[in-house]
Design an enzyme around this catalytic site. Structure first.
Site, short mmCIF file in Angstrom:
data_model
loop_
_atom_site.label_atom_id
_atom_site.label_comp_id
_atom_site.label_asym_id
_atom_site.label_seq_id
_atom_site.Cartn_x
_atom_site.Cartn_y
_atom_site.Cartn_z
N SER A 93 1.48 -12.97 38.01
CA SER A 93 0.08 -12.62 38.24
C SER A 93 -0.85 -13.82 38.21
CB SER A 93 -0.38 -11.63 37.17
OG SER A 93 -0.43 -12.25 35.89
N GLY A 94 -0.38 -14.94 37.66
CA GLY A 94 -1.24 -16.10 37.49
C GLY A 94 -1.66 -16.30 36.06
N GLY A 95 -1.42 -15.30 35.20
CA GLY A 95 -1.75 -15.41 33.79
C GLY A 95 -0.64 -16.08 33.01
N VAL A 96 -0.91 -16.35 31.72
CA VAL A 96 0.06 -17.07 30.90
C VAL A 96 1.31 -16.25 30.63
CG1 VAL A 96 -1.05 -16.36 28.73
CG2 VAL A 96 0.35 -18.44 28.79
N ASP A 97 1.18 -14.93 30.45
CA ASP A 97 2.34 -14.11 30.11
C ASP A 97 3.37 -14.12 31.23
OD1 ASP A 97 0.96 -13.51 27.80
OD2 ASP A 97 0.18 -11.62 28.57
N SER A 98 2.94 -13.77 32.43
CA SER A 98 3.87 -13.74 33.56
C SER A 98 4.33 -15.15 33.93
CB SER A 98 3.25 -13.05 34.77
OG SER A 98 2.15 -13.79 35.28
N GLY A 99 3.44 -16.14 33.74
CA GLY A 99 3.81 -17.52 34.04
C GLY A 99 4.94 -18.02 33.15
N CYS B 238 0.83 -1.20 0.00
CA CYS B 238 0.00 0.00 0.00
C CYS B 238 0.88 1.26 0.00
CB CYS B 238 -0.97 -0.04 1.17
SG CYS B 238 -2.38 1.10 0.99
N TYR B 239 0.96 1.98 1.12
CA TYR B 239 1.83 3.16 1.20
C TYR B 239 3.27 2.77 0.85
CZ TYR B 239 4.22 7.25 3.20
OH TYR B 239 5.01 8.38 3.39
N GLU C 165 -1.63 -9.14 4.10
CA GLU C 165 -1.51 -9.62 5.48
C GLU C 165 -2.84 -9.86 6.16
OE1 GLU C 165 -1.18 -5.04 5.86
OE2 GLU C 165 -0.89 -6.62 4.37
#
Length: 533
Positions: free
Chosen positions: A240-246, A100-101, A188
């Site tokens: 925190s208990g979430g997947v990212d921090s885990g 595009c651009y 994309e």
């Protein structure tokens, strides 16, 4: 040791470099689809990084790219001050694909003609391929594409051939047959069904890349990077208990073992019984030290009277770091702070991270990016800051994390503070907790929890008239939100069954004092975000 703002702004270099020996650079000119380009290349097993459009020759050379992709963007190439085709790109000596651009840049800066079109092209279109070429190999004579532009390439540069035209007769693709390739549409996005084939042709057939990027290689490389970076010093990790921090914690634990202490902060903004549930999961499944800190009073005092969502995030970010830095001396003087910042977090925070195009717009401040304080003393390590959410989950499985962590719905670091519009008070938090518990428990009971990517309840600052028995009520409105997504940069609302929604609504208005109306959010992302604040 770096400290203060320097630690925050050096994020682009404060993570492991690719273990692969080839990469593709995506230069971001401010398109809403830029991140999708990078994601599609990762899906092809090709490592890539999204860099600002004005990145220096040295910054690009660090990745030794085998190809460069120029994203779309909101400006016109002939506007004063519009980003151009830099010397860094011209001198790189590798194939370049303009989208595009980006395609218009290639034309404009090589003596082609770019003008405002009399009729813009937006939405689905059919493109006719005019001649055989590597970029469209295996495509056929025509393909359906997604257009989104008001300018167009009137004449390609000398030495370039038009290889495809749109159904309106405008130039849809051009190439010099060797180094420069340009497409006016967006390969994309999912609305261009054969877009993956086009991108694969570029990275494989034109750039010569092979499949090297994988989750396993990322895990091995990142563990080694953390081991070398931390050395014999100590580190703390926000858990925190979430997947990212885990996943961030599991990577660090594998790298440095007992030198790591994870810190779980109860900020008073968690869901019903969440602190106890998380600590139980940690104890059962994570072989690492976890320290629980109750800082609920500190956070609630910092949020007293604050209604602006950006200010909420900034204050929460500062409070988190103050807690971690207060804890660090008791842990034999920890020097490093590890967190689970992901690529979408950084992109949405735009300029807060110090690593994006000037053309990019900040969507919201993430507490773990732009919300960090200028006085930060611990050295920041962000091992996941170039991963998409699905890549983080895949890494979690490679690391052997339990499904309770890997498949857990995302929960924002600022917690329920950004799931209520308006002021944060203990009374409003309790109202939101009880509503959220009903929604999530019903999702699990109905077998719908795993069928949605994220589900949540928002306590709005609106009130509505209702009837309770024979009496008039004027009480809070809560909104249910559930979305489906693959990339976490775009999302669609989940088509939950009507009977299910009716059951949840009935339970909330009957069991949660102070709520008399429940609505269901059917907004997609974009234009809305998943969270309301």
């Amino acid at each position: 040791m770096q400290s203060g703002l320097g630690a925050q702004r050096s994020l682009a270099y404060n993570r492991p470099s690719a273990s692969v020996n080839e990469a593709v650079v995506v230069l971001d000119f401010g398109s809403q689809y830029s991140l999708l380009i990078a994601r599609r290349l990762r899906e092809l097993g090709v490592y890539c990084e999204l860099l600002p459009a004005d990145s220096s020759k040295e910054r690009i050379a660090e990745l030794a790219p085998k190809g460069i992709i120029l994203s779309g963007g909101p400006q016109s190439v002939y506007d004063a001050g519009a980003p151009g085709l830099s010397e860094a790109v011209r001198s790189a000596g590798v194939p370049v694909l303009g989208i595009c651009y980006g395609a218009q840049l290639i034309a404009y800066h090589q003596d082609g003609r770019v003008e405002a079109a009399e009729r813009r092209e937006f939405g689905r279109s059919t493109v006719k391929v005019l001649e055989d070429n590597l970029l469209f190999d295996g495509i056929g004579e025509s393909l359906e594409v997604w257009m989104s532009h008001t300018d167009h390439i009137l004449e390609p540069p000398p030495g370039h051939r038009v290889v495809a035209r749109s159904e309106g007769g405008l130039i849809a693709a051009m190439s010099d047959g060797a180094r420069y390739w340009g497409v006016q549409f967006h390969p994309e996005v999912a609305h261009t069904p054969l877009g993956r084939t086009i991108l694969e042709n570029f990275v494989r057939r034109i750039c010569g890349c092979v499949e090297q990027w994988s989750t396993t290689s990322f895990v091995d490389e990142t563990v080694e990077w953390l081991r070398e970076r931390i050395g014999d010093r100590r580190a703390i990790c926000a858990l925190s208990g979430g997947v990212d921090s885990g996943v961030a914690a599991a990577l660090a634990a594998r790298a440095v073992g007992d030198q790591l202490t994870c810190v779980f902060v109860d900020n008073g903004l968690l869901r019903q019984n969440e602190a106890d549930q998380c600590m139980a999961v940690f104890a059962e499944h994570l072989d690492m030290k976890v320290l629980k800190v109750d800082a609920s009073q500190k956070f609630l005092e910092a949020l007293d009277g604050v209604t602006d969502p950006e200010e909420k995030r900034r204050r929460i970010g500062r409070c988190f770091m103050e807690v971690f830095e207060e804890v660090a001396p008791s842990l034999e003087g920890a020097d490093y702070f590890i967190q689970g910042t992901t690529y979408p977090d950084v992109i949405e925070s735009a300029g807060d991270s110090g690593r994006h195009s000037a053309a990019a717009t900040k969507i919201k401040t993430h507490h773990n990016v732009g919300g960090l304080p200028d006085t930060m003393k611990l050295e920041l390590l962000d091992p996941l800051s170039f991963l998409f959410k699905d890549e983080v989950r895949a890494a979690g499985r490679v690391l052997g994390l339990p499904e309770q962590i890997v498949d857990r719905h995302p929960f924002p670091g600022p917690g329920l503070a950004v799931r209520m519009t308006g002021a944060v008070t203990p009374e409003r938090l309790e109202r939101l907790r009880r509503s959220d518990e009903i929604f999530i428990s019903e999702l699990r009971s109905a077998g719908l929890y795993q069928q949605t990517a994220q589900a949540l309840v928002v306590l709005t600052s609106d009130k509505s008239v209702g009837v309770l028995g024979d009496f008039r009520t004027y009480e809070d409105v809560v909104a249910l939100r559930a979305v489906d997504t693959e990339d976490w940069m775009t999302a669609d609302w989940s088509r939950l069954p009507y009977d299910f929604l009716a059951r949840v609504s009935n339970r909330i208005v009957n069991e949660v004092p102070g709520v008399n109306r429940v609505v269901y959010d059917i907004s997609s992302k974009p234009p809305a975000t998943v969270e309301w604040e």
